[in-house]
Design an enzyme around this catalytic site. Sequence first.
Site, PDB file in Angstrom:
ATOM      1  N   GLY A 114       0.786  -1.221   0.000  1.00 32.64           N
ATOM      2  CA  GLY A 114       0.000   0.000   0.000  1.00 32.64           C
ATOM      3  C   GLY A 114       0.820   1.274   0.000  1.00 32.64           C
ATOM      4  CG  ASP A 166       5.014  -4.204   7.364  1.00 31.87           C
ATOM      5  OD1 ASP A 166       4.317  -4.511   8.359  1.00 31.87           O
ATOM      6  OD2 ASP A 166       4.551  -3.597   6.378  1.00 31.87           O
ATOM      7  N   GLY A 208       0.395   1.724  10.371  1.00 34.34           N
ATOM      8  CA  GLY A 208      -0.851   2.079  11.035  1.00 34.34           C
ATOM      9  C   GLY A 208      -1.901   1.000  10.855  1.00 34.34           C
ATOM     10  CB  ALA A 254     -22.291   3.065  21.773  1.00 31.58           C
ATOM     11  CG  ASN A 299     -14.730   8.888   9.107  1.00 33.62           C
ATOM     12  OD1 ASN A 299     -15.808   9.313   8.713  1.00 33.62           O
ATOM     13  ND2 ASN A 299     -14.058   7.953   8.464  1.00 33.62           N
ATOM     14  CE1 TYR A 329      -6.063   5.097  11.082  1.00 39.73           C
ATOM     15  CE2 TYR A 329      -7.504   6.839  10.283  1.00 39.73           C
ATOM     16  CZ  TYR A 329      -6.382   6.047  10.129  1.00 39.73           C
ATOM     17  OH  TYR A 329      -5.571   6.209   9.029  1.00 39.73           O
ATOM     18  CB  THR A 387      -5.069   1.513   0.106  1.00 38.37           C
ATOM     19  OG1 THR A 387      -6.133   1.720   1.052  1.00 38.37           O
ATOM     20  CG2 THR A 387      -4.265   2.798  -0.039  1.00 38.37           C
TER      21      THR A 387
END
Length: 449
Positions: A220, A240, A292, A300, A349, A355, A390
Amino acid sequence: MTDTYLNLVNTGFTKKLAKQLGLPRPAVLRRHRPGAPLVPGPVVVLDDAASEKDADTVAQQLLDWDLDVRRHAGPEERFGAAVVVLTEVASPEDLSAPVLALGPVLKRLAPGGRVVVVSRPAAGATSPAAAAARQGIDGVVRSLAKELRGGATGNGIVLADGVAPSAPSAVGALRFLLSGRSAFVDGQLVEVDSDAGELPTDWERPLDGRVAVVTGAARGIGAAIARTLAGQGATVVAVDVPAAGDALAKVANEVHGTALQLDITATDAAERLLQHVRSRHGRLDVVVHNAGITRDKLLANMTPEKWDPVVGVNVMAPLRITDALLVSEALGEAPRVVCLASTSGIAGNRGQTNYAASKGGVIGMVQASAPALAAAGGTINAVAPGFIETDMTARIPFATREVARRFNSLQQGGQPVDVAETIAFLASPQAGGINGRTLRVCGQNMVGR
């Protein structure tokens, strides 16, 4: 991931049909190609009367790049770019003539054209009128960017008071924003804080001789970053997790770098990274904190199992590794740290409180770490991508994905290379005067700023 709709409305019979039906037609963006012109046509440089000297400096720089430069826009000319220099405006009234002169130019801007406005920050103004004018330029840039068509973009360069348009980062930012490397950067203001930095001898390979670490490099955006940095001359250490070992090795071999399998959340991650760099390369010049993860869930229904790993990977690991680097002796003379934030960390978001907390945290980390990096002769900045094509965004439900793609001024998703090119700019020698900043790569999302 392929944007089928974009391809259909730009090719063959379906292109003609879309035009007849009045359907939205996102343009194929002008991206960097070696050997291609910096801009697709002449460049007009406009200014208010008080800023003429700085405008002449900018025009001379453009001439040094062998561009066709005009100081006035003829009635029939077609332009590849417009640069508007407003560094000395003292009142909102000063904006009228140069901004209105830009209007007709926009009608004749080539596909993939660029508009760049050079100004000063409102915070440094010496009077309310000057502050009003400077802040008004912010509104002009963001608004005109939403009016452009044909894949053209509009952005600004904000020079701190005392920083000349000839400063390395001012010149570097101008070239970046004019070029195809900034294809998905739109409606943004690049803030240049100082005269620090150094212009490269080769604009195609500004990272020659640099050693760069890229985390999350197996696929990616991370793989695109590794390829782009290597293409601009850097020696890349691709990092990685062990589970991505085969893909990681493939990327490292492709860029002629080295691979390091490492869980960046491990307590000894920084020590192992430093050991690898010292033994293989001797020093480290660029660190890209790209790794990430997401674990989306409405707040909730959020659990520690979904919250803690996201914060751990996305922000705690970069914090620990950066702290360890600063106290080590592994950093080069002008180190660059670039972190991956997100527009979710700016505007929020739904279903991404974890995040957004982590990516907002990255932005805070960058701002607070800037003095320490400056003391080490370097910089730390962040890039905040919007919707990027991606594997992760390919898993978004079709209808939601289509809305997300079109919900920006360029009416499409960006490519991993768009993020990578922006990171490469911030990692370059010419970006030494940009520190503690976050630059969005989002096509001017219709959310946040």
